[in-house]
Design a protein around this motif. Structure first.
Motif, PDB file in Angstrom:
ATOM      1  N   PHE A   1       9.665   6.119  -3.659  1.00  0.00           N
ATOM      2  CA  PHE A   1      10.577   4.769  -3.964  1.00  0.00           C
ATOM      3  C   PHE A   1      10.084   4.346  -5.255  1.00  0.00           C
ATOM      4  O   PHE A   1      11.046   4.065  -6.113  1.00  0.00           O
ATOM      5  N   ARG A   2       8.835   4.508  -5.659  1.00  0.00           N
ATOM      6  CA  ARG A   2       8.185   4.016  -6.886  1.00  0.00           C
ATOM      7  C   ARG A   2       8.809   5.189  -7.873  1.00  0.00           C
ATOM      8  O   ARG A   2       9.461   4.941  -9.150  1.00  0.00           O
ATOM      9  N   GLN A   3       9.271   6.316  -7.594  1.00  0.00           N
ATOM     10  CA  GLN A   3       9.740   7.431  -8.488  1.00  0.00           C
ATOM     11  C   GLN A   3      11.238   6.975  -8.704  1.00  0.00           C
ATOM     12  O   GLN A   3      11.510   7.265  -9.876  1.00  0.00           O
ATOM     13  N   VAL A   4      11.928   6.829  -7.615  1.00  0.00           N
ATOM     14  CA  VAL A   4      13.356   6.444  -7.879  1.00  0.00           C
ATOM     15  C   VAL A   4      13.390   5.210  -8.791  1.00  0.00           C
ATOM     16  O   VAL A   4      14.386   5.268  -9.529  1.00  0.00           O
ATOM     17  N   MET A   5      12.455   4.177  -8.572  1.00  0.00           N
ATOM     18  CA  MET A   5      12.593   2.957  -9.416  1.00  0.00           C
ATOM     19  C   MET A   5      12.385   3.287 -10.758  1.00  0.00           C
ATOM     20  O   MET A   5      12.977   2.874 -11.812  1.00  0.00           O
ATOM     21  N   THR A   6      11.480   4.280 -11.223  1.00  0.00           N
ATOM     22  CA  THR A   6      11.086   4.698 -12.229  1.00  0.00           C
ATOM     23  C   THR A   6      12.302   5.347 -13.086  1.00  0.00           C
ATOM     24  O   THR A   6      12.775   5.287 -14.140  1.00  0.00           O
ATOM     25  N   ALA A   7      12.806   6.489 -12.440  1.00  0.00           N
ATOM     26  CA  ALA A   7      13.578   7.598 -12.935  1.00  0.00           C
ATOM     27  C   ALA A   7      14.994   7.150 -12.823  1.00  0.00           C
ATOM     28  O   ALA A   7      15.616   7.361 -13.890  1.00  0.00           O
ATOM     29  N   LYS A   8      15.484   6.858 -11.685  1.00  0.00           N
ATOM     30  CA  LYS A   8      17.029   6.501 -11.584  1.00  0.00           C
ATOM     31  C   LYS A   8      17.184   5.171 -12.356  1.00  0.00           C
ATOM     32  O   LYS A   8      18.502   5.267 -12.553  1.00  0.00           O
ATOM     33  N   SER A   9      16.623   4.085 -12.413  1.00  0.00           N
ATOM     34  CA  SER A   9      16.950   2.951 -13.082  1.00  0.00           C
ATOM     35  C   SER A   9      17.329   3.280 -14.543  1.00  0.00           C
ATOM     36  O   SER A   9      18.361   2.396 -14.933  1.00  0.00           O
ATOM     37  N   LEU A  10      16.701   4.071 -15.256  1.00  0.00           N
ATOM     38  CA  LEU A  10      17.236   4.100 -16.573  1.00  0.00           C
ATOM     39  C   LEU A  10      18.670   4.677 -16.748  1.00  0.00           C
ATOM     40  O   LEU A  10      19.408   4.546 -17.717  1.00  0.00           O
ATOM     41  N   SER A  11      18.770   5.713 -15.827  1.00  0.00           N
ATOM     42  CA  SER A  11      20.034   6.519 -15.792  1.00  0.00           C
ATOM     43  C   SER A  11      21.120   5.273 -15.152  1.00  0.00           C
ATOM     44  O   SER A  11      22.281   5.216 -15.931  1.00  0.00           O
ATOM     45  N   LEU A  12      20.984   4.351 -14.599  1.00  0.00           N
ATOM     46  CA  LEU A  12      21.549   3.537 -13.924  1.00  0.00           C
ATOM     47  C   LEU A  12      21.836   2.265 -15.189  1.00  0.00           C
ATOM     48  O   LEU A  12      23.257   2.146 -15.145  1.00  0.00           O
ATOM     49  N   SER A  13      20.906   2.065 -15.951  1.00  0.00           N
ATOM     50  CA  SER A  13      21.258   1.291 -17.120  1.00  0.00           C
ATOM     51  C   SER A  13      22.139   1.783 -18.010  1.00  0.00           C
ATOM     52  O   SER A  13      22.903   1.000 -18.862  1.00  0.00           O
ATOM     53  N   ALA A  14      22.115   3.266 -18.480  1.00  0.00           N
ATOM     54  CA  ALA A  14      22.844   3.673 -19.117  1.00  0.00           C
ATOM     55  C   ALA A  14      24.539   3.670 -18.491  1.00  0.00           C
ATOM     56  O   ALA A  14      25.201   3.359 -19.444  1.00  0.00           O
TER      57      ALA A  14
ATOM     58  N   GLN B   1       0.795  -1.128   0.036  1.00  0.00           N
ATOM     59  CA  GLN B   1      -0.034  -0.152   0.107  1.00  0.00           C
ATOM     60  C   GLN B   1       0.861   1.077  -0.134  1.00  0.00           C
ATOM     61  O   GLN B   1       1.750   1.505   0.861  1.00  0.00           O
ATOM     62  N   LEU B   2       0.780   1.995  -0.828  1.00  0.00           N
ATOM     63  CA  LEU B   2       1.582   3.251  -1.109  1.00  0.00           C
ATOM     64  C   LEU B   2       1.302   4.268  -0.250  1.00  0.00           C
ATOM     65  O   LEU B   2       0.306   4.747   0.297  1.00  0.00           O
ATOM     66  N   SER B   3       2.393   5.039   0.312  1.00  0.00           N
ATOM     67  CA  SER B   3       2.010   6.159   1.427  1.00  0.00           C
ATOM     68  C   SER B   3       3.220   7.060   0.783  1.00  0.00           C
ATOM     69  O   SER B   3       3.764   6.879  -0.384  1.00  0.00           O
ATOM     70  N   GLY B   4       2.883   8.342   1.337  1.00  0.00           N
ATOM     71  CA  GLY B   4       3.789   9.389   0.974  1.00  0.00           C
ATOM     72  C   GLY B   4       5.018   9.485   1.684  1.00  0.00           C
ATOM     73  O   GLY B   4       5.988  10.288   0.908  1.00  0.00           O
TER      74      GLY B   4
ATOM     75  N   GLU C   1       9.207  -3.988   7.619  1.00  0.00           N
ATOM     76  CA  GLU C   1       9.478  -2.899   6.723  1.00  0.00           C
ATOM     77  C   GLU C   1       9.244  -3.376   5.155  1.00  0.00           C
ATOM     78  O   GLU C   1       9.960  -4.294   4.979  1.00  0.00           O
ATOM     79  N   GLN C   2       8.678  -2.570   4.436  1.00  0.00           N
ATOM     80  CA  GLN C   2       8.628  -2.778   2.970  1.00  0.00           C
ATOM     81  C   GLN C   2       8.538  -1.353   2.273  1.00  0.00           C
ATOM     82  O   GLN C   2       8.463  -0.552   2.745  1.00  0.00           O
ATOM     83  N   PRO C   3       9.102  -1.396   0.962  1.00  0.00           N
ATOM     84  CA  PRO C   3       9.011  -0.392   0.159  1.00  0.00           C
ATOM     85  C   PRO C   3       7.668  -0.004  -0.279  1.00  0.00           C
ATOM     86  O   PRO C   3       6.915  -0.555  -0.974  1.00  0.00           O
ATOM     87  N   CYS C   4       7.401   1.025   0.405  1.00  0.00           N
ATOM     88  CA  CYS C   4       5.844   1.569   0.134  1.00  0.00           C
ATOM     89  C   CYS C   4       5.405   2.980  -0.112  1.00  0.00           C
ATOM     90  O   CYS C   4       4.201   3.522  -0.255  1.00  0.00           O
TER      91      CYS C   4
END
Length: 322
Positions: free
Chosen positions: A228-241, A44-47, A221-224
């Protein structure tokens, strides 16, 4: 995009319907949030970010500053993948020597044969039982894609049972994007395939950092958080490069992945745009399959992907086989 152009004239009733629709506010679709729900279905997502997530954020920033460490310790590319891919691409490479190279790795050989006989790629009712037979039946280009796919599967492997769903979903998505990328371009389908397969390796790296952080986390504790979702989305592609550069892949891979890493912006032209569209279509397909997209949402996203509903449904029937 011709199928989306408005007609020059419409009956009065159609005009009024269009006017009514134009008055209806368009609700933004947070596709990354929807897709995140497939990767972590019980969360369940939180802020607010918790300590576990803050720990991961620090590790991600360190990884972006020093991709060498993450490439050698967390997500190591098989050393033979670049060399083997180059030999498969070279028409002058001796076929027997090529097959011997693949057969040195029994696990790789088995994985390639599995792909040859999978419902999506199987060419006939007769089962492929050897790499020689596979090369004759499929050709060098398709064999190249299968070998690359099988080798990348080792990189993306997720061991902990609790999170195996995450690994399987990301791998399925990566394979779909690779397949779609090769289908959506005439320019260089083999390079597009590999680029599609690699585009989410940064996400896998971040997830493996999360697994390490769990060892220091409080029980339960969970990623919620939405952060965290934004980091997974935005930073992951930079890391892929960055990983593509450290793995010494051709410079095109880092360049196109870097273009993809520009958040909330569709790349204009090149293989980056092809992979962007393939990624969008794959996410739509997986969410549609899971019943998480409303028809109106799907139509809006397909418009962004520049395909019509009929084309999507044809592709979807193939993608569910992955």
């Amino acid at each position: 995009m011709e199928q989306f152009q408005p007609r020059q004239s419409q009956p009065t009733s159609a005009k009024s319907a269009t006017q009514q629709q134009s008055c209806t506010p368009i609700v933004a679709i947070d596709l990354s949030a929807l897709f995140y729900s497939l990767l972590f279905p019980s969360t369940q997502l939180s802020g607010t970010a918790n300590e576990l997530e803050k720990n991961v954020f620090r590790r991600v920033e360190a990884a972006l500053a020093s991709p060498k460490a993450i490439a050698e310790r967390v997500l190591k590319l098989p050393t033979q993948i670049a060399a083997l891919d180059q030999q498969l691409a070279d028409e002058n490479t001796d076929t027997k020597a090529l097959l011997l190279l693949i057969e040195r790795d029994p696990v790789l050989s088995v994985e390639v044969l599995k792909l040859c006989n999978s419902p999506l790629f199987r060419r006939s009712d007769k089962e492929v039982t050897s790499l020689q037979q596979a090369l004759v039946q499929l050709g060098r280009e398709q064999m190249r894609r299968f070998v690359t796919t099988a080798m990348m599967r080792k990189v993306i492997d997720i061991q902990p049972i609790y999170f195996r769903r995450f690994g399987s979903q990301v791998w399925r998505h990566s394979m779909q994007v690779a397949y779609l990328s090769s289908e959506l371009t005439q320019e260089d389908p083999d390079t597009a395939f590999l680029l599609g397969l690699l585009h989410d390796v940064g996400k896998i790296a971040i997830f493996k950092l999360l697994l390490e952080a769990f060892k220091q986390a409080e029980p339960g504790e969970q990623p919620c958080s939405s952060l965290f979702r934004q980091v997974m989305t935005a930073k992951s592609l930079s890391l892929s490069a960055l990983l593509a550069r450290y793995w010494e892949l051709p410079s095109l891979f880092e360049a196109e992945l870097s273009r993809l890493a520009v958040v909330d912006s569709k790349p204009a032209g090149g293989l980056a745009e092809v992979v962007w569209r393939a990624n969008l279509i794959s996410e739509c397909s997986m969410l549609f399959e899971a019943g998480k997209l409303q028809p109106g949402q799907l139509d809006r996203l397909l418009f962004d992907a520049a395909i019509d509903r009929e084309t999507f449904e044809q592709l979807h029937q193939k993608l569910v086989l992955f």
